[in-house]
Design a protein around this motif. Structure first.
Motif, PDB file in Angstrom:
ATOM      1  N   LEU A 212       2.803  -1.805   0.142  1.00 40.71           N
ATOM      2  CA  LEU A 212       1.581  -1.889  -0.661  1.00 40.71           C
ATOM      3  C   LEU A 212       0.359  -1.590   0.184  1.00 40.71           C
ATOM      4  O   LEU A 212       0.204  -2.136   1.278  1.00 40.71           O
ATOM      5  N   MET A 213      -0.521  -0.721  -0.315  1.00 38.97           N
ATOM      6  CA  MET A 213      -1.816  -0.475   0.320  1.00 38.97           C
ATOM      7  C   MET A 213      -2.870  -1.310  -0.373  1.00 38.97           C
ATOM      8  O   MET A 213      -3.012  -1.262  -1.597  1.00 38.97           O
ATOM      9  N   LEU A 214      -3.617  -2.092   0.405  1.00 41.04           N
ATOM     10  CA  LEU A 214      -4.720  -2.901  -0.121  1.00 41.04           C
ATOM     11  C   LEU A 214      -6.018  -2.383   0.476  1.00 41.04           C
ATOM     12  O   LEU A 214      -6.183  -2.370   1.698  1.00 41.04           O
ATOM     13  N   GLY A 215      -6.932  -1.942  -0.380  1.00 42.92           N
ATOM     14  CA  GLY A 215      -8.180  -1.392   0.117  1.00 42.92           C
ATOM     15  C   GLY A 215      -9.314  -1.609  -0.846  1.00 42.92           C
ATOM     16  O   GLY A 215      -9.199  -2.377  -1.811  1.00 42.92           O
ATOM     17  N   ASP A 216     -10.417  -0.915  -0.575  1.00 45.67           N
ATOM     18  CA  ASP A 216     -11.606  -1.091  -1.407  1.00 45.67           C
ATOM     19  C   ASP A 216     -12.187   0.227  -1.883  1.00 45.67           C
ATOM     20  O   ASP A 216     -13.243   0.229  -2.532  1.00 45.67           O
ATOM     21  N   SER A 217     -11.513   1.352  -1.595  1.00 49.41           N
ATOM     22  CA  SER A 217     -12.174   2.629  -1.875  1.00 49.41           C
ATOM     23  C   SER A 217     -11.202   3.723  -2.281  1.00 49.41           C
ATOM     24  O   SER A 217      -9.979   3.588  -2.173  1.00 49.41           O
ATOM     25  N   SER A 218     -11.788   4.834  -2.697  1.00 49.61           N
ATOM     26  CA  SER A 218     -11.007   6.012  -3.050  1.00 49.61           C
ATOM     27  C   SER A 218     -10.260   6.547  -1.836  1.00 49.61           C
ATOM     28  O   SER A 218      -9.187   7.150  -1.988  1.00 49.61           O
ATOM     29  N   ASN A 219     -10.794   6.364  -0.639  1.00 51.37           N
ATOM     30  CA  ASN A 219     -10.077   6.775   0.578  1.00 51.37           C
ATOM     31  C   ASN A 219      -8.698   6.129   0.625  1.00 51.37           C
ATOM     32  O   ASN A 219      -7.685   6.782   0.884  1.00 51.37           O
TER      33      ASN A 219
END
Length: 227
Positions: free
Chosen positions: A172-179
């Motif tokens: 799972l990728m956890l992030g805050d942006s479109s990147n």
């Protein structure tokens, strides 16, 4: 929180740093203001900085120079100044977002191996994680200088999965942006985004992702029961 459809057999999670775990806007602003002062250029407001972070230091510096209408030829001097000043402000003007330690502990309790993957230089990322007491959660920490390309390219995610020993489809990728989301989609990783981060000043819910959370502990709630 938005309901997500996530694989029931997740092995690991890759967690972004700036805008996901730590609000580092103050650090960026302080370092950039010192850099601009060295070059006899005017400061930029924090409201402008938030739109420029997330794509690595090179992009941040070039965007800042463009913002103040500076000669692009000043980039090398700006880079050297920024690299000199950032360690002095790293962590001094930033705060861990509410619920981050609890959220990371909940993911570990579900048996997920954790890695931190950021476009911030690795040395700065490691120092910030130590300063905020978050370093103990991660078996791997990779910055924007760790690989030949940065997010949104999938290479950093694929290399991090390899280091974790986990399959991309089960990481799972956890992030805050479109990147983060674009890199995850290209790498074949499921992705959940936090709603409180930066995302280059754009609404995060407009980004293609598998789910959105208002606080990191909500991610564990989205995980399906193990088969």
């Amino acid at each position: 929180m938005t309901t997500a459809s996530l694989p029931p057999d997740l092995q690991a999670a890759i967690v972004d740093l700036d805008g996901t775990m730590v609000d580092t806007l103050g650090d960026f602003s302080a370092a950039l203001d010192r850099m601009l002062a060295d070059l006899a250029l005017p400061p930029v407001p924090a409201a402008a900085v938030v739109d420029m972070v997330g794509k690595g230091s090179e992009h941040l510096i070039r965007s800042t120079l463009a913002r103040v209408h500076a000669d692009p030829a000043l980039y090398d001097a700006a880079w050297a100044s920024y690299q000199r000043h950032y360690p002095a402000v790293n962590g001094r003007h930033s705060q861990v977002y509410p619920g981050v330690p609890e959220g990371l502990r909940a993911l570990q309790a579900r048996g997920l191996a954790l890695a931190c993957l950021t476009n911030k230089p690795t040395a700065f990322a490691r120092a910030l994680l130590r300063d905020k007491g978050l370093d103990g959660f991660f078996s791997q920490v990779f910055g924007g200088d760790a690989f030949a390309r940065k997010k949104p390219d999938p290479l950093p995610l694929l290399a991090t999965c390899q280091a974790l020993g986990s399959a991309p489809a089960r990481t799972l990728m956890l992030g805050d942006s479109s990147n983060d989301a674009q890199a995850a989609r290209a790498a074949g990783c499921p992705v959940v985004l936090v709603t409180y981060g930066y995302n280059h000043g754009q609404p995060v819910r407009a980004v293609d992702a598998d789910g959105y959370v208002d606080a990191l502990p909500q991610v564990a709630v989205l995980l399906p029961a193990r088969l």
